[in-house]
Every structure is written in structure tokens, then in C-alpha cells.
Design an enzyme around this catalytic site. Structure first.
Site, PDB file in Angstrom:
ATOM      1  N   LYS A  78     -24.958-123.933  14.966  1.00 51.27           N
ATOM      2  CA  LYS A  78     -24.930-123.099  16.172  1.00 51.27           C
ATOM      3  C   LYS A  78     -24.574-123.944  17.396  1.00 51.27           C
ATOM      4  O   LYS A  78     -24.966-125.114  17.483  1.00 51.27           O
ATOM      5  CB  LYS A  78     -26.316-122.448  16.318  1.00 51.27           C
ATOM      6  CG  LYS A  78     -26.414-121.312  17.314  1.00 51.27           C
ATOM      7  CD  LYS A  78     -27.822-120.691  17.248  1.00 51.27           C
ATOM      8  CE  LYS A  78     -28.004-119.529  18.200  1.00 51.27           C
ATOM      9  NZ  LYS A  78     -29.353-118.906  18.064  1.00 51.27           N
ATOM     10  N   SER A 153     -29.288-113.994  17.639  1.00 48.69           N
ATOM     11  CA  SER A 153     -28.201-114.626  18.354  1.00 48.69           C
ATOM     12  C   SER A 153     -27.394-115.627  17.526  1.00 48.69           C
ATOM     13  O   SER A 153     -26.364-116.094  17.996  1.00 48.69           O
ATOM     14  CB  SER A 153     -28.759-115.344  19.581  1.00 48.69           C
ATOM     15  OG  SER A 153     -29.656-116.364  19.196  1.00 48.69           O
ATOM     16  N   SER A 177     -33.648-114.768  15.712  1.00 49.78           N
ATOM     17  CA  SER A 177     -32.199-115.015  15.727  1.00 49.78           C
ATOM     18  C   SER A 177     -31.620-115.652  14.484  1.00 49.78           C
ATOM     19  O   SER A 177     -30.411-115.790  14.376  1.00 49.78           O
ATOM     20  CB  SER A 177     -31.825-115.879  16.925  1.00 49.78           C
ATOM     21  OG  SER A 177     -31.777-115.075  18.071  1.00 49.78           O
TER      22      SER A 177
END
Ligand code: GLN
Length: 494
Positions: A78, A153, A177
Site C-alpha cells: 500500500k 482503503s 481497510s
């Protein structure tokens, strides 16, 4: 350069690493397999990758040892995890062009285990969101249905694992997330116990809630990656001391384990396909010898409220450092320093991040501190106790990861509250500091993934992974310790 064998991109991480270690597949072929083969046609539509660089990737592959538990395994991480060779921008304009001078501890451990970082995953800006639509790089789409979101996310890493770019990816989970996008994309997603994985080099959102999490297509790969990453770190004073629990027992089965069944939790508002998947999963666990314990457990009602006070309060403080002076973007047309701060932050942060900073600043303001922040902390303690008493009756509990399947792009962007409510089943684990694991649990007739979640007490990762493996083989104990991973059901191009 020799061509990667056609099926290499389909392999799980452990299977791929075994082939790299014994020389059947070169590190370069392993790392390139997702970028040249059938998987490579997805990225254009899915937009899972925020930063990559073919030259950097090839050099990293050439320099990798070809040894270790993740030998030659390509990993997407990420965009809020610091890496020296790629930008780290949290998918925000305010960090445009920022390059960290150091690697996050989890990145260093991946490299030491033989893995190769192939780029940075798209995400909701600063990890605030549940759909990956709040990204400076445009939304990520769900490979199983391009008109739907991948969740958020950490939607980029989840989608990349689902379409086959990489067998393993890292995300972060502050309120769900990792587990919610895993559920939307049909992959495994682990949020470890708070403090088991170092947060050093993870850009902070809500520091008391954040954990780095793991995506994979197979239970074994979650276990192998957890074993590589977990453990205390001198650079993060909140890491837990002593050795991390041993997850090499993931294939040991679930005989005698008690799983909680809080059926009243999903009496309302949960998609029928998820309810059916929970029932199927419970039956598979029973078939493998686990015992169902009906639980009276209803913590959800004030969890969302407490979370959105604690998380925004911590975010408002953590994000104060992005001021145009220290990192990334600075607005150039400002008469004085105050105007420079204001213009940098007004243009650098997107609308959802600004909303969170305002909410958090309000909750912490002296006139409202007791009414909001303090009360939220009390609610947090109470949620923690409720989990503790639930886990006095069972080893882990089975529940939805999200109330719905992947929703349509644009469906919730105008309604922040509806977006926040998609976290109702995941945020409890962050407030309580306990581990949670999303497990794929079948598909709808349209091949849309359905996931379920398991939560356990602190350091119960070994039990969660035993249950995940039992579910992966449909509860058939004869298959628990086979080395072959079951075939993943891939998305099909429309
Ligand atoms: N969707 C939640 C939020 O927007 C959780 C985010 C996360 O876990 N990073 O805050």
C-alpha cells in the site's frame, strides 16, 4: 530473458517460493509473471497500482537472493508504507513526489525473506475510506465487476491479489481497510493483533488503531507472510514484546475449537448471500470438528460512533505534520507562512481527509473533549470488555466482514455516513486491539465474491489460520495438510 512459464502467475506465495528456492523458476520470471502473462491485461481497467517502475523491479529481482520463505515472491504494498525505491504518497496530492529515506520495518523484513517489492498499491487518500474512490490517482475497480468498488482503503493491494498481479500484498487496517476489501475481492485479509506487526514506516492515521495487514489467495500464504513480518521492533515502542505466536500449525485442523455464532448480529441489514455464506462456513467448521457456541453479542451499536471520534481525533493530530514545509507539495502563491499552510493544506488534502481533520479537531477541542473524545474512549473500553467476555465462551467468532457485497462505484460517495456504516463489523477489532481475518466464502451466480470474517482474542492468529485453512478445504480434514493450494476462482474479463 527466458519467458515465465504460463502458469507461474497463478501460484501462491509459498508454492512460488519453493520453486524459486530449488531453481525451477528464476527470481526474474517469478517477479515478472504478473506483468507479462494473462494478469497483465487487468491493470489498465482496475488501476490497482499507484507507483511502479519496470527498471527498478528488474534490478531488484536481479539483486535478490532467491532464498528465504518468500524467495522471489513479488509483493505490492500500500502507498502508505515507506519504501526507498518508490514514492510514498498515501494517494494524496499533499505528498506528491515524496520519497521516504528509509524502508518500513515490514518492508525490510519482506526483503530479508527473499520477497521483491514490485510497486505501491492504490488506496483511499491517507487510508480514509471504504471504497478506494478517494484517491488522487483515480478509483480502483473490482476485477470481478468493473462497475463495482474493490472496497477500501487498501483496495489496490486487494484487487491486485485478486486478478493475479501478485500472490501477496500488504495493506493497513485502522477500521477494516484490509478485511473489508478482502471480502469484496474474494481473498484472505488478516489484521493482526495490535502491536504484532511494526508500524515503523507506516504513515500514521489513527496510531492506536492502525495495523499493517496481509492479503493473499491462500490461507498458507497468510501464515507464511505473518511469520516473516510479526515480532517486536526497537523502532516501534508499541510492538508487543517476546516471540509472536507460532502459525506454522495452520494445517492442524479445528477439532475441538469452539467458534462463537453471534446470530443476532446479522439479524438485520446484512446481504442474504453473506448470511448464507456464514451458515455454509459454520457447517464446514463443524464438519472439521469445531463446535458452534451461540453467542449473545451485540457491540455494533456504539462502535461506529466511538471509532469515528477516536480515529478522526488521532488523524487530526497525525496529519498536522503535512504543512508544506517538511514533505511533498507546497503551494507557491502565498504572501506569508500562514497563507502558505492554509493554501497547501486546502489544495493538498482531498475533501474526505479535510472532513476527518475537522471532525477530529472538533472532538478534541477543549469545550467538547469530555462530551466526545472522553466518552468515545469509555465506549472503547466497554467494547474491549464485551469482546473479552465473548471470548471466555469461545476460541473465535464467525461474523460478516461487511454488511454488503461490493457496491457500485459512486453509490456511496455522496453520503459519508453510509460509507462509514460499511465498517460496522470490522471496527470493533481495531478498538479492542484483537486480530481479525476475512476468509473467502464462495461467489454469487454473477461470480461476485462473498466473504466472512473471524475475530479472536489477542494473539489468536494460530487459531484463526487453522480455521481459515479448514474452510479453504471445505472442512475436509483429509485435505488439510496437502501441499497443493486449491484452485483460485479467477475473475473473467467482460
Ligand atoms: N473505512 C474506515 C475509515 O474510513 C477504515 C479505514 C481504514 O481501516 N484505514 O476510516
Amino acid at each position: 530473458m527466458s519467458r515465465a512459464p504460463n502458469e507461474t502467475w497463478k501460484l501462491g506465495a509459498a508454492a512460488l517460493a519453493a520453486r524459486v528456492r530449488d531453481g525451477r523458476v528464476s527470481v526474474t520470471d517469478a517477479v515478472e509473471s504478473g506483468w507479462v502473462g494473462p494478469a497483465s491485461m487487468w491493470e489498465h481497467d482496475v488501476n490497482a497500482v499507484a507507483h511502479h517502475d519496470a527498471e527498478v523491479r528488474r534490478e531488484a529481482a536481479a539483486g535478490a537472493s532467491g532464498q528465504g520463505p518468500l524467495a522471489g515472491v513479488p509483493v505490492l504494498v500500500k502507498d502508505n508504507l515507506c519504501t526507498v525505491e518508490y514514492p510514498t504518497t498515501c494517494a494524496s496530492r499533499i505528498l506528491a513526489g515524496y520519497r521516504a529515506p528509509y524502508d518500513a520495518t515490514v518492508i525490510r523484513r519482506l526483503r530479508e525473506a527473499g520477497a521483491v517489492i514490485v510497486g505501491k498499491g492504490n488506496m483511499d487518500e491517507f487510508a480514509m475510506g471504504s471504497s478506494n474512490e478517494y484517491s488522487a490517482y483515480g478509483p480502483t475497480r473490482n476485477p470481478f465487476d468493473l462497475s463495482r468498488v474493490p472496497g477500501g482503503s487498501s483496495g489496490g493491494p486487494a484487487a491486485a491479489v485478486a486478478y493475479g498481479l501478485v500472490p501477496v500484498a500488504l495493506g493497513s487496517d485502522t477500521g477494516g481497510s484490509v478485511r473489508q476489501p478482502a471480502s469484496f475481492c474474494g481473498v484472505y485479509g488478516l489484521k493482526p493483533t495490535y502491536g504484532r506487526l511494526s508500524r515503523y514506516g507506516l504513515v500514521a492515521f489513527g496510531s492506536s488503531l492502525d495495523q499493517v495487514g496481509i492479503f493473499a489467495r491462500h490461507a498458507r500464504d497468510v501464515a507464511v507472510t505473518y511469520a516473516v513480518l510479526a515480532g517486536e521492533d526497537g523502532y516501534d515502542a508499541t510492538t508487543r514484546l517476546g516471540p509472536a505466536p507460532d502459525v506454522s500449525t495452520f494445517a492442524a485442523g479445528v477439532k475441538g475449537l469452539r467458534f462463537g455464532w453471534p446470530a443476532n448480529l446479522w439479524a438485520q441489514g446484512v446481504d442474504a448471500a453473506i448470511v448464507a455464506a456464514l451458515e455454509r462456513s459454520a457447517i464446514a467448521l463443524e464438519r472439521a470438528g469445531a463446535v458452534r457456541v451461540v453467542l449473545d453479542f451485540l457491540p455494533g451499536t456504539y462502535g461506529v460512533a466511538a471509532y469515528y471520534l477516536v480515529a478522526t481525533a488521532e488523524a487530526s493530530s497525525n496529519l498536522a505534520r503535512f504543512d508544506g514545509v517538511r514533505y511533498g507539495f507546497r503551494h507557491e502563491e502565498a504572501a506569508d507562512v500562514r497563507a502558505m499552510y492554509t493554501r497547501t493544506r486546502s489544495e493538498g488534502f482531498g475533501p474526505e481527509v479535510q472532513r476527518r481533520i475537522l471532525l477530529g479537531t472538533y472532538a478534541l477541542s477543549s469545550g467538547y473533549y469530555d462530551a466526545y473524545y472522553l466518552k468515545a474512549q469509555r465506549a472503547r473500553t466497554r467494547i474491549r470488555r464485551e469482546f473479552q467476555s465473548a471470548f471466555a465462551q469461545c476460541d473465535f467468532m464467525l461474523l460478516p466482514a461487511a454488511p454488503s457485497l461490493a457496491f457500485k462505484v459512486g453509490e456511496k460517495t455522496d453520503d459519508p455516513l453510509a460509507m462509514y456504516l460499511s465498517d460496522v463489523f470490522t471496527i470493533g477489532a481495531n478498538l479492542a486491539g484483537i486480530p481479525g481475518l476475512t476468509v473467502p466464502a464462495g461467489r454469487t451466480s454473477e461470480n461476485l465474491p462473498v466473504g466472512v470474517q473471524m475475530l479472536g482474542p489477542e494473539d489468536s492468529e494460530p487459531n484463526l489460520l487453522r480455521a481459515a485453512r479448514a474452510l479453504e478445504v471445505g472442512g475436509d480434514v483429509a485435505l488439510l495438510s496437502t501441499d497443493e493450494d486449491p484452485e483460485f476462482v479467477w475473475p473473467t474479463k467482460r
